[in-house]
Design an enzyme around this catalytic site. Sequence first.
Site, PDB file in Angstrom:
ATOM      1  N   LEU A 112       0.886  -1.159   0.000  1.00 28.47           N
ATOM      2  CA  LEU A 112       0.000   0.000   0.000  1.00 28.47           C
ATOM      3  C   LEU A 112       0.923   1.207   0.000  1.00 28.47           C
ATOM      4  CD1 LEU A 112      -2.795  -0.798   2.631  1.00 28.47           C
ATOM      5  CD2 LEU A 112      -3.167  -0.213   0.235  1.00 28.47           C
ATOM      6  N   ASP A 113       0.669   2.205  -0.835  1.00 23.95           N
ATOM      7  CA  ASP A 113       1.591   3.334  -0.846  1.00 23.95           C
ATOM      8  C   ASP A 113       1.525   4.087   0.475  1.00 23.95           C
ATOM      9  OD1 ASP A 113      -0.258   5.658  -1.038  1.00 23.95           O
ATOM     10  OD2 ASP A 113      -0.743   4.848  -3.005  1.00 23.95           O
ATOM     11  N   ARG A 114       2.503   4.923   0.703  1.00 27.47           N
ATOM     12  CA  ARG A 114       2.680   5.562   2.009  1.00 27.47           C
ATOM     13  C   ARG A 114       1.430   6.292   2.485  1.00 27.47           C
ATOM     14  NH1 ARG A 114       4.083  10.548   3.844  1.00 27.47           N
ATOM     15  NH2 ARG A 114       4.223  11.300   1.704  1.00 27.47           N
ATOM     16  N   SER A 116      -1.702   5.738   1.652  1.00 26.12           N
ATOM     17  CA  SER A 116      -2.911   4.918   1.710  1.00 26.12           C
ATOM     18  C   SER A 116      -2.958   4.145   3.020  1.00 26.12           C
ATOM     19  CB  SER A 116      -2.955   3.953   0.521  1.00 26.12           C
ATOM     20  OG  SER A 116      -2.975   4.672  -0.695  1.00 26.12           O
ATOM     21  N   ARG A 211      -4.644   6.032  -7.828  1.00 25.56           N
ATOM     22  CA  ARG A 211      -4.314   7.464  -7.853  1.00 25.56           C
ATOM     23  C   ARG A 211      -4.033   7.928  -9.283  1.00 25.56           C
ATOM     24  NH1 ARG A 211      -3.541   9.311  -2.617  1.00 25.56           N
ATOM     25  NH2 ARG A 211      -3.300   7.627  -1.079  1.00 25.56           N
TER      26      ARG A 211
END
Length: 254
Positions: A112-114, A116, A211
């Site tokens: 999961l990106d930072r 999220s 995104r």
Amino acid sequence: MTEPHVRLQKHLAACGIGSRRACEDLIREGAVTVNGVVAEIGCSVDPGNDTIALRGKPVLPPAASAPRLWAYHKPPGVTCTFDDAHAERTLRDALPAWLWRESERIIAIGRLDRDSEGLLLLTNDGALAERLTHPRHEVEKEYEVWARPAVSRAALAEWARGVEVPAYPEERAPSGTVVLHAEAQVLSPPEKGRPQLLRVVLREGRKREIRRLVEREGSHVEQLVRIRVGQWELGDLAEGSASELPVPADYLSR
């Protein structure tokens, strides 16, 4: 027991370094050495005798203990890595202390990106991690996404058919673009100053996929929460908490 003379990328994946494709990328970058020599794509190794390292650090062999699986509610601001000198907060910093007492090895299944948050699966078993991330298994990932301004329903229909977006350099796309797909529906329209709420389902794992899709429409993601991975749901697991899950029976019986 690990079989002798296996492809290097297969061994790295079994050790929990990442998917085979990600491990191939690491080999191409020159980040992997075997017996002190920079490895090349296609080479085989004898894990019982060869010394394998990633960026100078020894690669631990696959876990000898029984496979285990955990759910973790990742908060925003945590980078999905265990060692990153440039990250303000990593999984090593954020995971509950009891998890580290439970297992000497913890592997994040996917990312999961930072910015999220939501459900992140963890395991001690590299092969299980690879199985749940490999594209051929098409493990669904479901998200709740708050976007502003609203994304049109026509755009959401285009996502289902596939849309082109600029590629990141690491995606090595000769055309300079990649095609992203997503199934999306509006859960609630923007009202009283609140952003639009979308439900989005993905079956692939490209970097910052949602995104990129939202930004293509001139909108912005204000919050992104993953609420499901395959059969596992976030439910009421509190932010920053973890709980153990049963390992799929079909995996244990393979």
